[in-house]
Design an enzyme around this catalytic site. Structure first.
Site: not given
Ligand code: E4P
Length: 217
Positions: A83
């Site tokens: 990522k």
């Molecule tokens: C996933 O890849 C993201 O990092 C995550 O869904 C972010 O979620 P949040 O906005 O609830 O922190």
């Protein structure tokens, strides 16, 4: 539509995997920091449990650093998807890693133009954050509709991974719009199961059955 769980908590993942509904996992530095243990060991264990794409995020901020860290993360397990945060460094790192055959999830996507650029450099996934957009009064699902339309126009193989989901309607709307994947915190996955009429219906079936047994007995 594929369903990923958005957590690094091994206990939560172990509880969900036997249900057969989990296709992958997304983590981020905040989620890994929350569980505390050695992040690479945790990621390896998640890969063993799920055997689907497991997103592991780089924390380097320049392109060379992201590429180096991305290669290290990808070496942990064949299920790892690296990522990278959106930005010029992230896009360039995605370009390099994708050309080496590493699957990349470009994260922190908040506009269609960002998603388009990530797709152009061969991202395997883009992660638009719907909940964080909703939080600032911008409908997150409108962004999903636009990205899905753009990717269909050009037959990009990049998958739309809806992230930052906060409740079942984000998942239902994502499915209606044709998003490829939704990643959800465990409590949102739990909410997908619940309906009061199911509970009432089961209670009534069991009560009627018990009554009938008394008559027979
Ligand atoms: C996933 O890849 C993201 O990092 C995550 O869904 C972010 O979620 P949040 O906005 O609830 O922190």
């Amino acid at each position: 539509m594929k369903l990923f769980v958005d957590t690094a908590d091994l206990g939560e993942i172990e509880a969900l995997v036997p249900l057969g509904i989990i296709d992958g996992v997304t983590t981020n530095p905040s989620l890994l920091a929350k569980v505390g243990n050695d992040p690479r060991g945790v990621l390896k264990r998640i890969c063993e449990l799920v055997k689907g794409p497991v997103s592991a995020e780089v924390v380097e901020t320049d392109c060379d650093g992201m590429v180096r860290e991305g290669r290290e993360l990808a070496a942990i397990d064949s299920h790892i998807v690296v990522k990278v945060p959106f930005g010029k460094a992230g896009v360039q790192a995605c370009h390099v890693l994708a050309n080496e055959g590493v699957r990349v999830n470009v994260t922190l996507i908040f506009s269609a133009s960002q998603a388009l650029l990530a797709a152009k450099v061969g991202a395997a996934f883009v992660s638009p954050f719907v909940g964080r957009l909703d939080d600032i009064g911008t409908p997150g699902m409108d962004l999903i509709r636009t990205i899905v339309e753009i990717f269909e126009n050009f037959e990009f193989s990049t998958e739309v991974l809806v992230a930052s989901t906060r409740g079942p309607m984000h998942i239902i709307e994502s499915a209606r719009l044709g998003a490829d994947v939704c990643t959800c915190p465990p409590k949102v996955i739990d909410a997908l199961f619940n309906h009061p009429l199911t509970d009432i219906g089961l209670e009534r079936f069991l009560a009627d059955w018990a009554k009938a047994q008394q008559v027979v007995g």
